[in-house]
Design an enzyme around this catalytic site. Structure first.
Site, PDB file in Angstrom:
ATOM      1  N   GLU A  48     -12.438   4.875   3.882  1.00 58.11           N
ATOM      2  CA  GLU A  48     -11.960   5.744   4.957  1.00 58.11           C
ATOM      3  C   GLU A  48     -13.059   5.933   5.999  1.00 58.11           C
ATOM      4  O   GLU A  48     -12.784   6.005   7.201  1.00 58.11           O
ATOM      5  CB  GLU A  48     -11.503   7.092   4.407  1.00 58.11           C
ATOM      6  CG  GLU A  48     -10.285   7.042   3.498  1.00 58.11           C
ATOM      7  CD  GLU A  48      -8.980   6.733   4.218  1.00 58.11           C
ATOM      8  OE1 GLU A  48      -8.989   6.594   5.452  1.00 58.11           O
ATOM      9  OE2 GLU A  48      -7.946   6.623   3.544  1.00 58.11           O
ATOM     10  N   TRP A  75      -6.246   0.988   9.994  1.00 56.69           N
ATOM     11  CA  TRP A  75      -6.327   0.957   8.538  1.00 56.69           C
ATOM     12  C   TRP A  75      -5.989  -0.412   7.987  1.00 56.69           C
ATOM     13  O   TRP A  75      -6.533  -0.846   6.972  1.00 56.69           O
ATOM     14  CB  TRP A  75      -5.430   2.033   7.946  1.00 56.69           C
ATOM     15  CG  TRP A  75      -5.521   2.139   6.453  1.00 56.69           C
ATOM     16  CD1 TRP A  75      -4.500   1.980   5.564  1.00 56.69           C
ATOM     17  CD2 TRP A  75      -6.693   2.423   5.653  1.00 56.69           C
ATOM     18  NE1 TRP A  75      -4.956   2.150   4.271  1.00 56.69           N
ATOM     19  CE2 TRP A  75      -6.299   2.421   4.309  1.00 56.69           C
ATOM     20  CE3 TRP A  75      -8.033   2.674   5.975  1.00 56.69           C
ATOM     21  CZ2 TRP A  75      -7.194   2.660   3.266  1.00 56.69           C
ATOM     22  CZ3 TRP A  75      -8.912   2.908   4.935  1.00 56.69           C
ATOM     23  CH2 TRP A  75      -8.503   2.901   3.607  1.00 56.69           C
ATOM     24  N   TYR A 109       0.832  -1.198   0.000  1.00 58.48           N
ATOM     25  CA  TYR A 109       0.000   0.000   0.000  1.00 58.48           C
ATOM     26  C   TYR A 109       0.873   1.256   0.000  1.00 58.48           C
ATOM     27  O   TYR A 109       0.614   2.208  -0.755  1.00 58.48           O
ATOM     28  CB  TYR A 109      -0.908  -0.044   1.233  1.00 58.48           C
ATOM     29  CG  TYR A 109      -1.770   1.170   1.447  1.00 58.48           C
ATOM     30  CD1 TYR A 109      -2.815   1.482   0.583  1.00 58.48           C
ATOM     31  CD2 TYR A 109      -1.546   2.007   2.543  1.00 58.48           C
ATOM     32  CE1 TYR A 109      -3.611   2.601   0.810  1.00 58.48           C
ATOM     33  CE2 TYR A 109      -2.340   3.115   2.770  1.00 58.48           C
ATOM     34  CZ  TYR A 109      -3.369   3.410   1.898  1.00 58.48           C
ATOM     35  OH  TYR A 109      -4.151   4.512   2.114  1.00 58.48           O
TER      36      TYR A 109
END
Length: 202
Positions: A57, A65, A35
């Site tokens: 999000e 996350w 990522y």
């Protein structure tokens, strides 16, 4: 930031076993490294992918996350690859189906917000990407030096949050919108020493 740098004390940069220096939060997990290298801070202008990130999000709020990243394939399956028109047509039966889906985050408010956000996107009358990018700040003259300098909220993320809320979007608070700015490349918060840090302005 959407990645989990603070409040954990960690080095601002680390050298991976491939010899590349990365932001310290990308040190210990292969999905985080991917990522970091392929998405975070890379400019994204595609409406559908930006809608996906806006939704993810929102799902991340209150969670780590990495939890969202690991479940992203399941989210994409559950929400028709975040096709706006398909998600906008979801019914109460779809909400119940999603609440029973253990592969995603089963939070009624976030699920209904995603469907509502799809309907709001349908009714925008403009490109979601153009709207979001209209709040991009000017590039910093030099990369941030440490992870401790990475902000959680900025005037631009606050303004973006206000604009989206005024249009009817949910789960788009200023902190969440700054995470979106980071993940979609409106800002480049790779710190000095990272192989993806921005070059200082001439």
């Amino acid at each position: 930031m959407s990645v989990d740098a603070a409040p954990v004390l960690r080095a601002s940069v680390v050298v991976g076993d491939d010899g590349l220096t990365r932001c310290g939060w990308a040190a210990n997990d292969s999905e985080y490294r991917r990522y970091h290298d392929e998405e975070w801070g890379t400019p994204l202008h595609d409406d559908q992918r930006l809608f996906e990130k806006l939704c993810l999000e929102g799902f991340q709020a209150g969670l780590s996350w990495i939890t969202i990243l690991r479940r992203r394939p399941a989210f994409r399956a559950a929400f028709a690859n975040f096709d706006v028109d398909t998600v906008a047509a979801y019914t109460d039966a779809d909400v119940e189906r999603l609440l029973a889906d253990e592969s995603i985050i089963r939070h009624r408010g976030k699920i209904t917000a995603t469907i509502g956000n799809a309907r709001t996107t349908q009714a925008l009358g403009e490109s979601l990407a153009e709207l979001i990018w209209s709040f991009a700040p000017a590039p910093r003259p030099a990369p941030l030096r440490t992870l401790a300098e990475v902000p959680a909220i900025t005037p631009e993320s606050t303004a973006l949050s206000k604009a989206l809320r005024a249009r009817g979007y949910k789960f788009v608070g200023p902190t969440t919108m700054y995470a979106l700015m980071q993940s979609s490349g409106l800002v480049n918060d790779h710190v000095a020493g990272c192989h993806l840090a921005p070059a200082p302005a001439a």
